[in-house]
Scaffold this active site. Sequence first.
Site, mmCIF file in Angstrom:
data_model
loop_
_atom_site.group_PDB
_atom_site.id
_atom_site.type_symbol
_atom_site.label_atom_id
_atom_site.label_comp_id
_atom_site.label_asym_id
_atom_site.label_seq_id
_atom_site.Cartn_x
_atom_site.Cartn_y
_atom_site.Cartn_z
ATOM 1 N N GLU A 173 -0.808 4.660 0.207
ATOM 2 C CA GLU A 173 -1.761 5.779 0.202
ATOM 3 C C GLU A 173 -1.023 7.082 0.441
ATOM 4 O O GLU A 173 -0.139 7.166 1.306
ATOM 5 C CB GLU A 173 -2.824 5.564 1.281
ATOM 6 N N THR B 87 -5.729 7.170 -20.785
ATOM 7 C CA THR B 87 -5.446 5.835 -20.274
ATOM 8 C C THR B 87 -4.093 5.388 -20.840
ATOM 9 O O THR B 87 -3.637 5.917 -21.855
ATOM 10 C CB THR B 87 -6.544 4.821 -20.679
ATOM 11 N N TYR C 271 0.853 -1.192 0.000
ATOM 12 C CA TYR C 271 0.000 0.000 0.000
ATOM 13 C C TYR C 271 0.883 1.235 0.000
ATOM 14 O O TYR C 271 1.961 1.223 0.605
ATOM 15 C CB TYR C 271 -0.854 0.023 1.283
ATOM 16 N N ASP D 5 -9.837 14.762 -22.925
ATOM 17 C CA ASP D 5 -9.694 13.331 -22.638
ATOM 18 C C ASP D 5 -9.043 12.699 -23.870
ATOM 19 O O ASP D 5 -9.710 12.439 -24.875
ATOM 20 C CB ASP D 5 -11.080 12.731 -22.362
ATOM 21 N N ARG E 45 -3.132 -1.316 -17.846
ATOM 22 C CA ARG E 45 -4.479 -0.723 -17.751
ATOM 23 C C ARG E 45 -4.517 0.248 -16.582
ATOM 24 O O ARG E 45 -4.659 -0.159 -15.426
ATOM 25 C CB ARG E 45 -5.532 -1.805 -17.569
ATOM 26 N N LYS F 149 -4.084 2.117 -24.252
ATOM 27 C CA LYS F 149 -4.557 2.181 -25.641
ATOM 28 C C LYS F 149 -3.330 2.417 -26.529
ATOM 29 O O LYS F 149 -2.509 1.522 -26.648
ATOM 30 C CB LYS F 149 -5.645 3.263 -25.763
HETATM 31 N N1 DSN Z 1 -13.914 1.189 -23.871
HETATM 32 C C1 DSN Z 1 -13.072 2.210 -24.420
HETATM 33 C C2 DSN Z 1 -13.068 2.175 -25.894
HETATM 34 O O1 DSN Z 1 -13.090 1.099 -26.428
HETATM 35 O O2 DSN Z 1 -12.998 3.208 -26.542
HETATM 36 C C3 DSN Z 1 -13.373 3.551 -23.890
HETATM 37 O O3 DSN Z 1 -13.301 3.523 -22.517
#
Ligand code: DSN
Length: 474
Positions: free
Chosen positions: A64, A267, A62, A241, A276, A270
Amino acid sequence: MKEVEYRDLIYQKELAEVDPDIKRIIDFEEKRQKEKIILIPSESICPKAVREALGSCFTNIYAEGYPALRMTREEEKELLNFDRQLSYYQRYSNRRFYRGCEYADFIESLAQRRIARSFATPKIKAGDIFVNVQPLSGATANNSVYEAFCKPGDTVMGMSLSVGGHLSHGSKVNRSGKRYQIVSYGVDAKSERLDYEEIEGLALRHKPKMIIAGYTSYPWTPDWERFHKIAAQCGAILFADISHPAGLVITGFYPNPIGYADVITFTTHKTICGPRAAVILTTDQEKAERIDQAVFPGEQGGPHLNNIAAIAVAFKIARTRKFFNLQKKIVGNCKVLAESLQKEGLKLAYGGTNTHLLVIDLRNIKGKNGYSLKGEPAARILDLAGIVTNKNTIPGDTVTAQASGIRLGTPWVTQRGCGASEMKKLARIIATILTNIKPFSYLGLSEEIPRGKIDFKILQRAKEDVKKLVKDIG
Ligand code: DSN
């Protein structure tokens, strides 16, 4: 030392021995990922080194709180001066709630510095970028941004999910849509592109507290400067975003919102091709403090340090020439795929792409009674042939279950080494399948259920073509 029965589990036993069922399922999944052509634009292959960090002993602890403030502002070289940093740790109190975080602090601040350097521009130096690497996912990162800058009931503007936004940008079924007064913007009905005049008009009329820009299926790059001007006119926070294109952004193949947006989230799994997780950036110290508070203790408890270690590794890779070349090829492949699909006679929603994704508009593929092909049966039949995509709503769709599009992206196949010739082959296989589906529907208990049929021989041939393509890719 005393023999403890549990210890062999910790240090020796392999997954196959401890839990053969889970091992088997993982093996199935590995096989699926190897044998299929994966075109989901939000998925990518996490490199071995990143996965090693992900499976490291940092999963055990942990942490925090946040790393020592001083470390979060240090240059990478100084950060790696272990003796100096550790002596500070021993001497002073810090922002963690537990002891045992001396190495966690290195991990987290290294991840922060590497990210800041990746997003820096000639105008905005890395030292001026504040980075929070603790969000567990994109949606929680976005929730934290709402929490940091809005109160329940405030007006927020975001792109409607059905034309390319995200659940967390104000969808009615999401916490964002339930808690805030949402004004959704879409695209121009004719050009299917962002209509900045309309967005500006909406912003001036509704005076939102926050404007969200950034998309999951809209395939064109936005004009950050224009969004910045719109937000400035109504005193709104501009929230970018960039979960989908972050990898393209840091390599220069997508415009960088840094310097225009007040806050940026993305994120890391991607186009960043990492674990993730998610990250929040800002260039304003006061906003950074609000974000940190909103993430922890506002939204989350302890950060997942193994993920943060993996993020740090992903951003080490992200600064290499190989990563630059990969991103360049992802965009190049998508362009070829788009052009080839169009040449094969398919229509693209939004008229094309200049990013890593595209959406096929299936409305021209009709059955005997004029019923159009829907994304659900199209994606299902493509999957049977070995091509993995997802159904997606497109401009004009009103019901998610009746989505008329399928979304395709090139990160995964590009990582596997595909180039223009594979894109052309793929386009041909996809077009053959889609144009040979006979769409129909029947009435279910509460709604119309879209379905499609394809001649067995055509499907078998497509399967063979995919198999051969996969074999050639290696
Ligand atoms: N699920 C994602 C996507 O495929 O674009 C977005 O969070």
